[in-house]
Design a protein around this motif. Structure first.
Motif, PDB file in Angstrom:
ATOM      1  N   GLU A   3       0.849  -1.185   0.000  1.00 32.65           N
ATOM      2  CA  GLU A   3       0.000   0.000   0.000  1.00 32.65           C
ATOM      3  C   GLU A   3       0.892   1.245   0.000  1.00 32.65           C
ATOM      4  OE1 GLU A   3      -3.034   2.398  -0.300  1.00 32.65           O
ATOM      5  OE2 GLU A   3      -3.253   0.228  -0.351  1.00 32.65           O
ATOM      6  N   LEU A   4       0.760   2.068  -1.019  1.00 32.67           N
ATOM      7  CA  LEU A   4       1.609   3.253  -1.152  1.00 32.67           C
ATOM      8  C   LEU A   4       0.889   4.533  -0.759  1.00 32.67           C
ATOM      9  CD1 LEU A   4       3.291   2.332  -4.536  1.00 32.67           C
ATOM     10  CD2 LEU A   4       4.255   2.081  -2.265  1.00 32.67           C
ATOM     11  N   GLY A   5      -0.383   4.430  -0.481  1.00 34.79           N
ATOM     12  CA  GLY A   5      -1.138   5.594  -0.039  1.00 34.79           C
ATOM     13  C   GLY A   5      -1.297   6.629  -1.129  1.00 34.79           C
ATOM     14  N   LYS A   6      -1.261   7.875  -0.717  1.00 32.38           N
ATOM     15  CA  LYS A   6      -1.510   8.951  -1.682  1.00 32.38           C
ATOM     16  C   LYS A   6      -0.344   9.171  -2.661  1.00 32.38           C
ATOM     17  CE  LYS A   6       0.017  12.764   1.265  1.00 32.38           C
ATOM     18  NZ  LYS A   6      -0.372  14.051   1.840  1.00 32.38           N
ATOM     19  N   TYR A   7       0.784   8.560  -2.398  1.00 35.16           N
ATOM     20  CA  TYR A   7       1.948   8.719  -3.272  1.00 35.16           C
ATOM     21  C   TYR A   7       2.091   7.588  -4.290  1.00 35.16           C
ATOM     22  CZ  TYR A   7       3.196  12.139   0.252  1.00 35.16           C
ATOM     23  OH  TYR A   7       3.172  13.206   1.101  1.00 35.16           O
ATOM     24  N   ALA A   8       1.095   6.750  -4.400  1.00 35.15           N
ATOM     25  CA  ALA A   8       1.167   5.582  -5.283  1.00 35.15           C
ATOM     26  C   ALA A   8       1.471   5.985  -6.727  1.00 35.15           C
ATOM     27  CB  ALA A   8      -0.134   4.791  -5.214  1.00 35.15           C
ATOM     28  N   GLY A   9       0.796   6.989  -7.234  1.00 30.00           N
ATOM     29  CA  GLY A   9       1.021   7.418  -8.612  1.00 30.00           C
ATOM     30  C   GLY A   9       2.442   7.888  -8.848  1.00 30.00           C
ATOM     31  N   THR A  10       2.943   8.670  -7.936  1.00 31.75           N
ATOM     32  CA  THR A  10       4.308   9.198  -8.066  1.00 31.75           C
ATOM     33  C   THR A  10       5.341   8.089  -7.990  1.00 31.75           C
ATOM     34  OG1 THR A  10       3.578  11.236  -6.996  1.00 31.75           O
ATOM     35  CG2 THR A  10       5.938  10.852  -7.105  1.00 31.75           C
ATOM     36  N   VAL A  11       5.163   7.188  -7.036  1.00 29.85           N
ATOM     37  CA  VAL A  11       6.119   6.092  -6.870  1.00 29.85           C
ATOM     38  C   VAL A  11       6.096   5.171  -8.081  1.00 29.85           C
ATOM     39  CG1 VAL A  11       6.661   4.050  -5.501  1.00 29.85           C
ATOM     40  CG2 VAL A  11       6.063   6.183  -4.358  1.00 29.85           C
ATOM     41  N   LEU A  12       4.906   4.808  -8.540  1.00 31.04           N
ATOM     42  CA  LEU A  12       4.806   3.927  -9.700  1.00 31.04           C
ATOM     43  C   LEU A  12       5.339   4.602 -10.958  1.00 31.04           C
ATOM     44  CD1 LEU A  12       1.370   2.239  -9.014  1.00 31.04           C
ATOM     45  CD2 LEU A  12       3.665   1.296  -8.674  1.00 31.04           C
TER      46      LEU A  12
END
Length: 47
Positions: A3-12
């Motif tokens: 679970e990456l939370g709100k930063y999922a888009g940036t991390v991916l």
């Protein structure tokens, strides 16, 4: 998946860009190797 939370888009996106750059470097290395091998064979053939 983690679970990456709100930063999922940036991390991916960062992972995607990194993988694309690595693939580009591998491709460039393969092409440069083929070109060098071809030039060397031509050099050896011509003496």
């Amino acid at each position: 998946m983690i679970e990456l939370g709100k930063y999922a888009g940036t991390v991916l996106a960062a992972y995607g860009v990194s993988l694309a750059l690595l693939a580009g470097l591998v491709w460039q290395s393969i092409v440069a190797n083929a070109r060098a091998r071809r030039d060397l064979e031509r050099q050896e053939k011509n003496g």
